[in-house]
Design a protein around this motif. Structure first.
Motif, short mmCIF file in Angstrom:
data_model
loop_
_atom_site.label_atom_id
_atom_site.label_comp_id
_atom_site.label_asym_id
_atom_site.label_seq_id
_atom_site.Cartn_x
_atom_site.Cartn_y
_atom_site.Cartn_z
N ASP A 1 0.82 -1.21 0.00
CA ASP A 1 0.00 0.00 0.00
C ASP A 1 0.86 1.26 0.00
O ASP A 1 0.50 2.26 -0.62
CB ASP A 1 -0.93 0.03 1.20
CG ASP A 1 -2.02 -1.03 1.10
OD1 ASP A 1 -2.32 -1.45 -0.03
OD2 ASP A 1 -2.55 -1.44 2.14
N TYR A 2 2.00 1.20 0.70
CA TYR A 2 2.88 2.37 0.74
C TYR A 2 3.42 2.69 -0.64
O TYR A 2 3.55 3.84 -1.01
CB TYR A 2 4.05 2.13 1.71
CG TYR A 2 3.61 2.08 3.15
CD1 TYR A 2 2.99 3.16 3.74
CD2 TYR A 2 3.84 0.95 3.91
CE1 TYR A 2 2.60 3.13 5.06
CE2 TYR A 2 3.45 0.90 5.23
CZ TYR A 2 2.82 2.00 5.80
OH TYR A 2 2.43 1.95 7.11
N TYR A 3 3.75 1.68 -1.41
CA TYR A 3 4.29 1.90 -2.74
C TYR A 3 3.23 2.54 -3.64
O TYR A 3 3.53 3.46 -4.40
CB TYR A 3 4.79 0.61 -3.38
CG TYR A 3 5.34 0.86 -4.76
CD1 TYR A 3 6.60 1.43 -4.91
CD2 TYR A 3 4.60 0.55 -5.90
CE1 TYR A 3 7.11 1.69 -6.17
CE2 TYR A 3 5.11 0.80 -7.16
CZ TYR A 3 6.36 1.36 -7.28
OH TYR A 3 6.86 1.63 -8.53
N THR B 1 0.73 4.45 -2.73
CA THR B 1 0.57 5.83 -2.31
C THR B 1 1.74 6.67 -2.77
O THR B 1 1.56 7.79 -3.24
CB THR B 1 0.43 5.89 -0.78
OG1 THR B 1 -0.66 5.08 -0.38
CG2 THR B 1 0.20 7.32 -0.31
N ARG B 2 2.94 6.13 -2.66
CA ARG B 2 4.14 6.84 -3.10
C ARG B 2 4.07 7.14 -4.59
O ARG B 2 4.43 8.22 -5.05
CB ARG B 2 5.38 6.01 -2.78
CG ARG B 2 6.66 6.69 -3.15
CD ARG B 2 7.86 5.83 -2.73
NE ARG B 2 8.94 6.13 -3.61
CZ ARG B 2 9.51 5.28 -4.45
NH1 ARG B 2 9.12 4.04 -4.47
NH2 ARG B 2 10.48 5.64 -5.23
N GLN C 1 1.30 7.49 -6.40
CA GLN C 1 0.28 8.52 -6.64
C GLN C 1 0.81 9.91 -6.32
O GLN C 1 0.58 10.86 -7.07
CB GLN C 1 -0.95 8.23 -5.80
CG GLN C 1 -1.74 7.04 -6.29
CD GLN C 1 -2.95 6.78 -5.43
OE1 GLN C 1 -3.10 7.34 -4.36
NE2 GLN C 1 -3.82 5.91 -5.92
#
Length: 70
Positions: free
Chosen positions: A2-4, A6-7, A9
């Protein structure tokens, strides 16, 4: 994972803001004026996506770019 996503975006939003809305063109030095300019430039990208009826998510744009490059 999920962090990737968001990063990615956030990175796309900054890229589009630099290319299309002049994020890096501000020459002011006062913090409040810089803050205003950055907010306007970043929001302009999101408003344009909403105007086109697209969700404010860049994952669909990346998938479209990949397909169009094939």
């Amino acid at each position: 994972m999920d962090y990737y996503g968001t990063r990615f975006q956030v990175g796309c939003c900054f890229r589009d803001s630099k290319q299309f809305t002049g994020l890096t063109d501000c020459q002011r030095r006062e913090l409040d004026k810089l803050n205003f300019h950055f907010n306007v430039a970043l929001n302009a990208v999101n408003l344009e996506l909403r105007k086109r009826g697209q969700p404010v998510s860049y994952t669909h744009l990346r998938a479209h770019e990949t397909r169009s490059n094939l």
